[in-house]
Scaffold this motif. Structure first.
Motif, PDB file in Angstrom:
ATOM      1  N   VAL A  30      13.652 -17.116 -85.920  1.00  0.00           N
ATOM      2  CA  VAL A  30      13.827 -18.131 -85.617  1.00  0.00           C
ATOM      3  C   VAL A  30      13.648 -19.904 -85.748  1.00  0.00           C
ATOM      4  N   ASN A  31      14.367 -20.215 -86.417  1.00  0.00           N
ATOM      5  CA  ASN A  31      14.318 -21.540 -86.755  1.00  0.00           C
ATOM      6  C   ASN A  31      13.314 -22.203 -85.831  1.00  0.00           C
ATOM      7  N   GLU A  32      11.775 -22.541 -85.750  1.00  0.00           N
ATOM      8  CA  GLU A  32      11.145 -23.700 -85.027  1.00  0.00           C
ATOM      9  C   GLU A  32      11.208 -24.452 -84.868  1.00  0.00           C
ATOM     10  N   GLU A  33      11.852 -25.675 -85.771  1.00  0.00           N
ATOM     11  CA  GLU A  33      12.419 -27.160 -86.271  1.00  0.00           C
ATOM     12  C   GLU A  33      13.292 -27.420 -85.698  1.00  0.00           C
ATOM     13  N   LEU A 138      28.127 -14.357 -93.428  1.00  0.00           N
ATOM     14  CA  LEU A 138      27.613 -14.777 -94.551  1.00  0.00           C
ATOM     15  C   LEU A 138      27.290 -14.210 -95.384  1.00  0.00           C
ATOM     16  N   GLU A 139      28.600 -14.334 -96.994  1.00  0.00           N
ATOM     17  CA  GLU A 139      27.411 -13.344 -98.093  1.00  0.00           C
ATOM     18  C   GLU A 139      26.152 -14.237 -98.530  1.00  0.00           C
ATOM     19  N   PHE A 140      25.773 -13.345 -98.911  1.00  0.00           N
ATOM     20  CA  PHE A 140      23.996 -12.758 -99.350  1.00  0.00           C
ATOM     21  C   PHE A 140      23.460 -14.165 -99.879  1.00  0.00           C
ATOM     22  N   GLY A 141      23.736 -14.828-101.009  1.00  0.00           N
ATOM     23  CA  GLY A 141      23.894 -15.922-101.125  1.00  0.00           C
ATOM     24  C   GLY A 141      23.484 -17.547-101.140  1.00  0.00           C
ATOM     25  N   THR A 142      24.602 -17.292-100.144  1.00  0.00           N
ATOM     26  CA  THR A 142      24.852 -18.671 -99.246  1.00  0.00           C
ATOM     27  C   THR A 142      24.066 -18.242 -97.896  1.00  0.00           C
ATOM     28  N   MET A 143      23.957 -16.737 -97.068  1.00  0.00           N
ATOM     29  CA  MET A 143      23.046 -17.314 -96.432  1.00  0.00           C
ATOM     30  C   MET A 143      21.457 -17.358 -96.661  1.00  0.00           C
ATOM     31  N   ILE A 144      20.909 -16.887 -97.244  1.00  0.00           N
ATOM     32  CA  ILE A 144      19.845 -17.195 -97.856  1.00  0.00           C
ATOM     33  C   ILE A 144      19.985 -18.973 -98.888  1.00  0.00           C
ATOM     34  N   ALA A 145      20.429 -19.402 -98.715  1.00  0.00           N
ATOM     35  CA  ALA A 145      20.397 -21.021 -99.222  1.00  0.00           C
ATOM     36  C   ALA A 145      20.156 -21.692 -97.921  1.00  0.00           C
ATOM     37  N   ARG A 146      21.331 -21.142 -97.359  1.00  0.00           N
ATOM     38  CA  ARG A 146      21.514 -21.805 -95.591  1.00  0.00           C
ATOM     39  C   ARG A 146      19.369 -21.499 -94.381  1.00  0.00           C
ATOM     40  N   LEU A 147      19.601 -20.437 -94.849  1.00  0.00           N
ATOM     41  CA  LEU A 147      17.935 -20.184 -94.575  1.00  0.00           C
ATOM     42  C   LEU A 147      16.705 -20.920 -95.160  1.00  0.00           C
ATOM     43  N   ASP A 148      16.584 -20.232 -96.561  1.00  0.00           N
ATOM     44  CA  ASP A 148      15.453 -21.858 -97.508  1.00  0.00           C
ATOM     45  C   ASP A 148      16.156 -23.531 -96.567  1.00  0.00           C
ATOM     46  N   ALA A 149      17.197 -23.942 -96.423  1.00  0.00           N
ATOM     47  CA  ALA A 149      17.668 -25.379 -96.251  1.00  0.00           C
ATOM     48  C   ALA A 149      16.658 -25.785 -94.786  1.00  0.00           C
ATOM     49  N   PHE A 176       3.641 -20.896 -96.360  1.00  0.00           N
ATOM     50  CA  PHE A 176       4.870 -20.228 -96.993  1.00  0.00           C
ATOM     51  C   PHE A 176       6.310 -20.987 -96.946  1.00  0.00           C
ATOM     52  N   ILE A 177       5.935 -22.308 -96.114  1.00  0.00           N
ATOM     53  CA  ILE A 177       7.827 -22.429 -96.082  1.00  0.00           C
ATOM     54  C   ILE A 177       8.097 -22.764 -96.667  1.00  0.00           C
ATOM     55  N   PRO A 178      10.467 -22.836 -97.030  1.00  0.00           N
ATOM     56  CA  PRO A 178      10.232 -23.251 -98.568  1.00  0.00           C
ATOM     57  C   PRO A 178      10.740 -24.767 -98.412  1.00  0.00           C
ATOM     58  N   PRO A 179      10.173 -25.063-100.401  1.00  0.00           N
ATOM     59  CA  PRO A 179      10.307 -24.024-101.585  1.00  0.00           C
ATOM     60  C   PRO A 179       9.029 -22.876-101.726  1.00  0.00           C
ATOM     61  N   GLY A 181       7.625 -20.290-100.335  1.00  0.00           N
ATOM     62  CA  GLY A 181       8.614 -19.032-100.036  1.00  0.00           C
ATOM     63  C   GLY A 181       9.079 -19.257 -99.363  1.00  0.00           C
ATOM     64  N   GLY A 182       8.744 -17.655 -98.166  1.00  0.00           N
ATOM     65  CA  GLY A 182       9.932 -16.860 -97.136  1.00  0.00           C
ATOM     66  C   GLY A 182       9.262 -17.097 -96.164  1.00  0.00           C
ATOM     67  N   ASN A 183       8.976 -18.316 -95.587  1.00  0.00           N
ATOM     68  CA  ASN A 183       8.928 -18.684 -94.305  1.00  0.00           C
ATOM     69  C   ASN A 183       9.801 -19.485 -93.255  1.00  0.00           C
ATOM     70  N   ARG A 184      10.882 -19.228 -93.576  1.00  0.00           N
ATOM     71  CA  ARG A 184      12.154 -19.664 -92.713  1.00  0.00           C
ATOM     72  C   ARG A 184      12.434 -20.025 -92.169  1.00  0.00           C
ATOM     73  N   GLY A 185      11.591 -19.614 -90.517  1.00  0.00           N
ATOM     74  CA  GLY A 185      11.620 -19.739 -89.693  1.00  0.00           C
ATOM     75  C   GLY A 185      10.456 -21.159 -89.613  1.00  0.00           C
ATOM     76  N   ARG A 186      10.441 -21.419 -90.163  1.00  0.00           N
ATOM     77  CA  ARG A 186       9.102 -23.034 -90.511  1.00  0.00           C
ATOM     78  C   ARG A 186       7.640 -22.510 -89.209  1.00  0.00           C
ATOM     79  N   VAL A 187       7.400 -20.728 -89.041  1.00  0.00           N
ATOM     80  CA  VAL A 187       6.135 -20.713 -88.700  1.00  0.00           C
ATOM     81  C   VAL A 187       5.206 -21.976 -89.105  1.00  0.00           C
ATOM     82  N   ARG A 188       4.183 -22.247 -87.815  1.00  0.00           N
ATOM     83  CA  ARG A 188       2.694 -23.301 -88.148  1.00  0.00           C
ATOM     84  C   ARG A 188       1.396 -23.165 -86.508  1.00  0.00           C
ATOM     85  N   ASP A 189       1.570 -21.964 -87.385  1.00  0.00           N
ATOM     86  CA  ASP A 189       1.018 -21.218 -86.251  1.00  0.00           C
ATOM     87  C   ASP A 189      -0.382 -20.750 -86.857  1.00  0.00           C
TER      88      ASP A 189
END
Length: 259
Positions: A30-33, A138-149, A176-179, A181-189
């Motif tokens: 979940v994108n918490e932003e 989405l194709e894998f690469g595109t999906m990861i790019a959108r998640l990281d962004a 580990f929020i991108p870039p 690491g892999g915290n693509r949900g932008r979790v801050r807890d």
């Protein structure tokens, strides 16, 4: 192999189908932003809207187990909690508490047909509750790019193996929020960070089980990730190789011992 094909393959002369519980997790990040997705009650409502048991029974032909948390039963660090509940009435209450709820949400998924079917099932459940949910394959690469962004609301993902639960730190710790690491949900807890750090520095297995039980409790309360299910490792073989089973992590090393 699509689970819907497994009954037919099992009935085919010369073929055998076998499975074992997997050490994996399918989940929603979940994108918490993004607006109300930052709210715990909204994320809890999203979790309650998903009929995990029905998906496991139908789309996975019974070869998946509804999740109780982040860590699968095949892992030494698993916590024996009940499966996460499905409660449409309570989901409606929680999702209707805020006028700023994201009544249009995107759900990213891969282009694999089964994953698309799962995402559409989840989206339909949200639509029935008044949320316009759009599935975006989405194709894998595109999906990861959108998640990281951070260009998403929800995304259907799988952690394919969890031999070491410390991997959760890479995906859920605020460092580990991108870039980074892999915290693509932008979790801050802060409390979750502290528990994940404790797991990283603790060596004794008994103490680590206690730490990861705490991590599980935090996530069950906060739903930073929405756990869905643990999928079986499934193999279709010739009858001659029917004794082969992959490991819980899906590895094929057991092939070497076949005669």
């Amino acid at each position: 192999v699509s689970p819907t094909l497994l009954p037919a393959l099992a009935a085919e002369p010369g073929l055998a189908v076998a499975s074992r519980p997997g050490a994996n997790l399918t989940y929603v990040v979940v994108n918490e932003e993004h607006g109300a997705l930052a709210r715990t009650d909204v994320r809890q409502g999203l979790s309650l809207s998903i009929d995990r048991a029905r998906i496991c029974r139908t789309l996975f032909d019974g070869r998946a187990q509804p999740a109780s948390g982040l860590i699968a039963p095949a892992s030494w660090a698993h916590v024996d909690d009940p499966a996460l509940p499905y409660d449409r009435q309570q989901a409606q209450v929680l999702l209707g508490r805020t006028s700023t709820a994201p009544w249009h949400v995107t759900i990213l998924t891969s282009t694999e047909r089964l994953r698309g079917d799962v995402a559409r099932f989840i989206a339909q459940g949200l639509t029935d509750l008044g949320i316009d949910a759009e599935v975006v394959p989405l194709e894998f690469g595109t999906m990861i790019a959108r998640l990281d962004a951070g260009d998403f609301d929800l995304a259907l993902l799988q952690l394919p193996e969890m031999t070491e639960p410390n991997v959760l730190r890479h995906f859920l710790h605020s460092k580990f929020i991108p870039p980074a690491g892999g915290n693509r949900g932008r979790v801050r807890d802060a409390a979750l960070d502290e528990a994940l750090d404790a797991g990283d520095r603790t060596m004794d297995p008994r103490q680590r089980r206690i730490v990861y039980a705490q991590v599980e409790r935090y996530n069950r309360d906060s739903m930073h990730w929405i756990p869905l299910w643990y999928e079986d490792q499934v193999v279709v073989t010739s009858v001659r190789a029917r004794s082969f089973l992959p490991s819980a992590e899906g590895r094929w090393l057991g092939l070497a011992s076949l005669k």
